[in-house]
Design a protein around this motif. Structure first.
Motif, PDB file in Angstrom:
ATOM      1  N   CYS A 153       0.675  -1.215  -0.112  1.00  0.00           N
ATOM      2  CA  CYS A 153      -0.215  -0.166  -0.351  1.00  0.00           C
ATOM      3  C   CYS A 153       0.640   1.328   0.013  1.00  0.00           C
ATOM      4  CB  CYS A 153      -0.610  -0.477   0.985  1.00  0.00           C
ATOM      5  SG  CYS A 153      -1.678  -1.344   1.366  1.00  0.00           S
ATOM      6  N   ALA A 154       1.997   1.032   0.597  1.00  0.00           N
ATOM      7  CA  ALA A 154       2.698   2.208   1.057  1.00  0.00           C
ATOM      8  C   ALA A 154       3.073   2.636  -0.865  1.00  0.00           C
ATOM      9  CB  ALA A 154       3.752   2.326   1.992  1.00  0.00           C
ATOM     10  N   ASP A 155       4.167   1.331  -1.052  1.00  0.00           N
ATOM     11  CA  ASP A 155       4.604   1.782  -2.315  1.00  0.00           C
ATOM     12  C   ASP A 155       3.749   2.135  -3.166  1.00  0.00           C
ATOM     13  OD1 ASP A 155       6.755   0.848  -1.259  1.00  0.00           O
ATOM     14  OD2 ASP A 155       6.623  -1.162  -1.949  1.00  0.00           O
ATOM     15  N   LEU A 156       2.698   1.816  -3.090  1.00  0.00           N
ATOM     16  CA  LEU A 156       1.119   2.263  -4.089  1.00  0.00           C
ATOM     17  C   LEU A 156       1.251   4.397  -3.995  1.00  0.00           C
ATOM     18  CD1 LEU A 156      -1.569   0.231  -6.387  1.00  0.00           C
ATOM     19  CD2 LEU A 156      -1.867   2.584  -5.167  1.00  0.00           C
ATOM     20  N   LEU A 157       0.712   3.811  -3.144  1.00  0.00           N
ATOM     21  CA  LEU A 157       0.648   5.164  -2.549  1.00  0.00           C
ATOM     22  C   LEU A 157       1.973   6.477  -3.157  1.00  0.00           C
ATOM     23  CD1 LEU A 157      -1.437   4.872   1.181  1.00  0.00           C
ATOM     24  CD2 LEU A 157      -2.116   5.595  -1.038  1.00  0.00           C
ATOM     25  N   GLY A 158       3.112   5.692  -2.742  1.00  0.00           N
ATOM     26  CA  GLY A 158       3.980   6.732  -2.768  1.00  0.00           C
ATOM     27  C   GLY A 158       4.005   7.120  -4.457  1.00  0.00           C
ATOM     28  N   ALA A 159       3.912   6.155  -5.582  1.00  0.00           N
ATOM     29  CA  ALA A 159       3.533   6.545  -6.833  1.00  0.00           C
ATOM     30  C   ALA A 159       2.914   7.538  -7.638  1.00  0.00           C
ATOM     31  CB  ALA A 159       3.773   4.969  -7.206  1.00  0.00           C
ATOM     32  N   LEU A 160       1.971   7.907  -5.992  1.00  0.00           N
ATOM     33  CA  LEU A 160       0.823   8.732  -6.804  1.00  0.00           C
ATOM     34  C   LEU A 160       1.551  10.348  -7.026  1.00  0.00           C
ATOM     35  CD1 LEU A 160      -2.093   7.713  -5.538  1.00  0.00           C
ATOM     36  CD2 LEU A 160      -2.188   7.927  -7.520  1.00  0.00           C
ATOM     37  N   ARG A 161       2.456  10.770  -5.494  1.00  0.00           N
ATOM     38  CA  ARG A 161       3.180  11.761  -5.547  1.00  0.00           C
ATOM     39  C   ARG A 161       2.017  12.925  -4.920  1.00  0.00           C
ATOM     40  NH1 ARG A 161       5.321  12.824 -11.059  1.00  0.00           N
ATOM     41  NH2 ARG A 161       4.476  12.075 -11.497  1.00  0.00           N
ATOM     42  N   VAL A 162       1.210  12.275  -4.217  1.00  0.00           N
ATOM     43  CA  VAL A 162       0.414  13.011  -2.932  1.00  0.00           C
ATOM     44  C   VAL A 162       0.786  13.461  -2.123  1.00  0.00           C
ATOM     45  CG1 VAL A 162      -1.921  13.881  -2.336  1.00  0.00           C
ATOM     46  CG2 VAL A 162      -1.099  12.670  -4.846  1.00  0.00           C
ATOM     47  N   ALA A 163       1.722  14.910  -1.920  1.00  0.00           N
ATOM     48  CA  ALA A 163       1.855  15.429  -0.775  1.00  0.00           C
ATOM     49  C   ALA A 163       1.194  14.874   0.723  1.00  0.00           C
ATOM     50  CB  ALA A 163       2.378  16.473  -0.330  1.00  0.00           C
ATOM     51  N   ARG A 164       0.006  14.855  -0.034  1.00  0.00           N
ATOM     52  CA  ARG A 164      -1.175  14.894   1.693  1.00  0.00           C
ATOM     53  C   ARG A 164      -1.059  12.847   2.267  1.00  0.00           C
ATOM     54  NH1 ARG A 164      -6.139  17.967  -0.082  1.00  0.00           N
ATOM     55  NH2 ARG A 164      -7.187  17.619   1.615  1.00  0.00           N
ATOM     56  N   LEU A 165      -0.665  11.970   1.387  1.00  0.00           N
ATOM     57  CA  LEU A 165      -0.514  11.611   1.407  1.00  0.00           C
ATOM     58  C   LEU A 165       0.901  10.782   2.217  1.00  0.00           C
ATOM     59  CD1 LEU A 165      -2.314   9.606  -1.874  1.00  0.00           C
ATOM     60  CD2 LEU A 165      -3.521  10.269   0.571  1.00  0.00           C
ATOM     61  N   VAL A 184      -5.034   3.574   8.434  1.00  0.00           N
ATOM     62  CA  VAL A 184      -4.655   4.169   7.143  1.00  0.00           C
ATOM     63  C   VAL A 184      -6.147   3.760   6.401  1.00  0.00           C
ATOM     64  CG1 VAL A 184      -3.828   4.406   5.215  1.00  0.00           C
ATOM     65  CG2 VAL A 184      -2.463   4.048   7.156  1.00  0.00           C
ATOM     66  N   PHE A 185      -7.150   2.652   6.807  1.00  0.00           N
ATOM     67  CA  PHE A 185      -8.432   2.449   5.904  1.00  0.00           C
ATOM     68  C   PHE A 185      -9.199   3.067   6.270  1.00  0.00           C
ATOM     69  CE2 PHE A 185     -12.495  -0.082   5.178  1.00  0.00           C
ATOM     70  CZ  PHE A 185     -12.095  -0.099   3.826  1.00  0.00           C
ATOM     71  N   SER A 186      -9.211   3.035   8.070  1.00  0.00           N
ATOM     72  CA  SER A 186     -10.305   3.903   8.635  1.00  0.00           C
ATOM     73  C   SER A 186      -9.981   5.392   7.797  1.00  0.00           C
ATOM     74  CB  SER A 186     -10.445   3.326  10.109  1.00  0.00           C
ATOM     75  OG  SER A 186     -10.660   2.461  10.218  1.00  0.00           O
ATOM     76  N   ALA A 187      -9.161   5.757   8.006  1.00  0.00           N
ATOM     77  CA  ALA A 187      -8.919   7.506   8.046  1.00  0.00           C
ATOM     78  C   ALA A 187      -9.635   7.685   6.413  1.00  0.00           C
ATOM     79  CB  ALA A 187      -7.920   7.681   8.038  1.00  0.00           C
ATOM     80  N   PHE A 188      -8.836   6.409   5.423  1.00  0.00           N
ATOM     81  CA  PHE A 188      -9.563   6.768   4.002  1.00  0.00           C
ATOM     82  C   PHE A 188     -11.356   6.426   3.861  1.00  0.00           C
ATOM     83  CE2 PHE A 188      -5.312   5.585   1.622  1.00  0.00           C
ATOM     84  CZ  PHE A 188      -4.950   6.754   2.330  1.00  0.00           C
ATOM     85  N   LEU A 189     -11.855   6.687   4.690  1.00  0.00           N
ATOM     86  CA  LEU A 189     -13.299   6.730   4.784  1.00  0.00           C
ATOM     87  C   LEU A 189     -14.215   7.455   4.783  1.00  0.00           C
ATOM     88  CD1 LEU A 189     -14.272   2.890   6.583  1.00  0.00           C
ATOM     89  CD2 LEU A 189     -13.926   3.114   4.234  1.00  0.00           C
ATOM     90  N   THR A 190     -13.240   9.050   5.604  1.00  0.00           N
ATOM     91  CA  THR A 190     -13.686  10.027   5.456  1.00  0.00           C
ATOM     92  C   THR A 190     -13.126  11.038   5.141  1.00  0.00           C
ATOM     93  OG1 THR A 190     -12.970   9.784   7.825  1.00  0.00           O
ATOM     94  CG2 THR A 190     -15.497   9.257   6.931  1.00  0.00           C
ATOM     95  N   SER A 194     -11.375  17.430  -0.687  1.00  0.00           N
ATOM     96  CA  SER A 194     -10.185  18.073  -2.176  1.00  0.00           C
ATOM     97  C   SER A 194      -9.118  17.333  -2.245  1.00  0.00           C
ATOM     98  CB  SER A 194      -9.510  19.501  -1.120  1.00  0.00           C
ATOM     99  OG  SER A 194      -9.114  18.975   0.560  1.00  0.00           O
ATOM    100  N   LEU A 195      -9.452  16.596  -1.331  1.00  0.00           N
ATOM    101  CA  LEU A 195      -7.998  15.268  -0.727  1.00  0.00           C
ATOM    102  C   LEU A 195      -8.629  14.285  -2.240  1.00  0.00           C
ATOM    103  CD1 LEU A 195      -5.180  13.612  -0.105  1.00  0.00           C
ATOM    104  CD2 LEU A 195      -6.726  12.934   1.596  1.00  0.00           C
ATOM    105  N   VAL A 285     -25.017   2.783   3.109  1.00  0.00           N
ATOM    106  CA  VAL A 285     -23.305   2.863   3.482  1.00  0.00           C
ATOM    107  C   VAL A 285     -23.263   2.378   4.431  1.00  0.00           C
ATOM    108  CG1 VAL A 285     -21.458   4.304   3.257  1.00  0.00           C
ATOM    109  CG2 VAL A 285     -21.865   3.700   1.540  1.00  0.00           C
ATOM    110  N   ASP A 286     -22.318   1.435   5.555  1.00  0.00           N
ATOM    111  CA  ASP A 286     -22.698   1.685   7.158  1.00  0.00           C
ATOM    112  C   ASP A 286     -21.054   0.819   7.327  1.00  0.00           C
ATOM    113  OD1 ASP A 286     -22.603   0.807   9.898  1.00  0.00           O
ATOM    114  OD2 ASP A 286     -24.691  -0.371   9.156  1.00  0.00           O
ATOM    115  N   THR A 287     -20.147   2.216   7.494  1.00  0.00           N
ATOM    116  CA  THR A 287     -19.183   1.837   7.563  1.00  0.00           C
ATOM    117  C   THR A 287     -19.202   1.480   8.674  1.00  0.00           C
ATOM    118  OG1 THR A 287     -18.797   4.452   8.055  1.00  0.00           O
ATOM    119  CG2 THR A 287     -18.187   4.116   5.896  1.00  0.00           C
TER     120      THR A 287
END
Length: 397
Positions: A153-165, A184-190, A194-195, A285-287
């Motif tokens: 997951c870290a490698d793929l997110l790094g390839a996006l070159r988005v500083a906020r990640l 990280v999954f929990s944080a990504f749900l909300t 803009s992100l 949706v029932d997160t």
């Protein structure tokens, strides 16, 4: 043996051409997502036994021992334990998981106690059953299945070159794997809107550039185009992308996050409507409940290929006894294939024409047509086509 009359489910993500193309019918311009074959009360198949069309579920309910056989009746009660489908996805389905038996029973009882109607759109557990499933591709089929490793997951997110990640990349590498995936999954749900927009642009950029994740980013770009602005894109990035070739299958057990992206396939599952969604959908949706059910463990994607068994069947490995899926190709291993009568079974033809012969005669099944046989009625399949067979694995495990 009965020829089945089945219902087409016209969900928005369905293809307007794939199912008509398989059956030879003229497209009507509307999405045709799934063709259901079975006794599920939402859309049961119909059979004709001389007194007009009747629901397969009603036929089984009247004589469960005769229709299911004693072994299936003892194990699952007076119901057909599986549902067979043809699935045609033109757009990505929701990001989802399914509960195990204990979770389903508890959730169903809890919602009953709260007085939520079974057909309410915000109902999460309409029944008390689990929903393991298997999809087998009939053409190229794309989907997401299970978590990548935290490092992946870290490698793929790094390839996006988005500083906020970056802070999420640090957590994925610093924390124990289960903790890292959960956090990280929990944080990504909300995420902030803009992100989502920034990640969407980065995915599109990387999908157009050479690189080790280009194919994966192309799949995520498809998701982003189909669900613009949907926060589900971010948690989807944490899942493995898988592409199935025709005849290859994927088994999905309880707690495994997944989503189908595009393709035509045969799907078999335990008879349940319990789906917990967290994005890429207009449905409920029932997160909170999804986070209780989901399994935060890296998944090595295992692509299943059928294995030949005695009699001419080729069987897919499934880790449950609710269903057993096989493919039958008469002519490939002999002029006809003989199928046992240990449990009820449904056959659907997916190419050419097959002739299915039982105790009371024969049925010719062109592509898209299907037949049901109760327990105790052995079948032979001949012809020059291909059929998929769903039954119950009474010999499991």
């Amino acid at each position: 043996m009965d020829r089945l009359t089945n219902t087409v489910r016209r969900y928005a993500w369905g293809s307007t051409t794939a199912l008509p193309g398989l059956t030879g019918a003229k497209p009507d311009g509307t999405p045709q997502a799934e063709l259901w074959m079975g006794a599920h009360p939402t859309a049961p198949s119909l059979v004709e036994r001389g007194d007009g069309p009747r629901s397969l579920g009603a036929v089984i309910e009247e004589a469960p021992g005769a229709e299911l056989g004693e072994a299936v009746l003892r194990r699952f009660g007076p119901r057909l334990p599986f549902l067979l489908k043809l699935l045609a996805a033109e757009a990505p389905l929701s990001l989802q998981v399914h509960p195990d038996l204990a979770q389903a029973a508890a959730g169903h009882a809890r919602e009953n106690a709260r007085g939520i109607p079974l057909d309410a759109p915000h109902r999460t557990y309409p029944d008390a059953n689990h929903k393991p499933e298997m999809i087998v591709a009939l053409g190229a089929f794309d989907g997401l299945c299970g978590f990548r490793t935290a490092a992946g997951c870290a490698d793929l997110l790094g390839a996006l070159r988005v500083a906020r990640l970056d802070r999420h990349r640090v957590a994925l590498r610093a924390l124990p794997e289960e903790t890292a995936l959960r956090q990280v999954f929990s944080a990504f749900l909300t995420p902030h809107r803009s992100l989502v927009a920034e990640v969407t642009r980065a995915v599109a950029r990387e999908a157009a550039c050479p690189g080790p994740f280009r194919e994966q980013f192309a799949a995520y770009e498809t998701i982003a185009r189909a669900h613009p602005g949907d926060a589900g894109l971010l948690p989807a990035l944490m899942l493995n992308h898988v592409r199935l070739a025709p005849g290859e299958g994927l088994f999905l057990g309880a707690g495994v996050p997944h989503a189908y992206i595009r393709g035509l396939g045969v799907e078999v599952m335990a008879g349940s409507d319990n789906v917990l969604r967290c994005g890429l959908t207009s449905k409920h949706v029932d997160t909170a409940e999804l986070l209780r059910v989901i399994r935060f463990a890296a998944t090595e994607v295992r692509v299943e290929r059928p294995v030949a068994v005695t009699g001419g069947e080729e069987v897919y490995a499934c880790a449950v006894d609710d269903f057993r899926l096989s493919v039958v190709r008469p002519g490939a291993l002999g002029p006809e294939v003989t199928l046992d009568a240990a449990a009820p079974q449904i056959l659907v033809c997916t190419s050419g024409t097959v002739r299915v012969t039982g105790a009371d005669g024969s049925l010719d099944l062109p592509a898209g047509a299907s037949a049901y046989a109760p327990a105790g009625e052995p079948l032979t399949v001949s012809g020059s086509g291909t059929a998929y067979r769903a039954t119950v694995d009474i010999a499991f495990p």
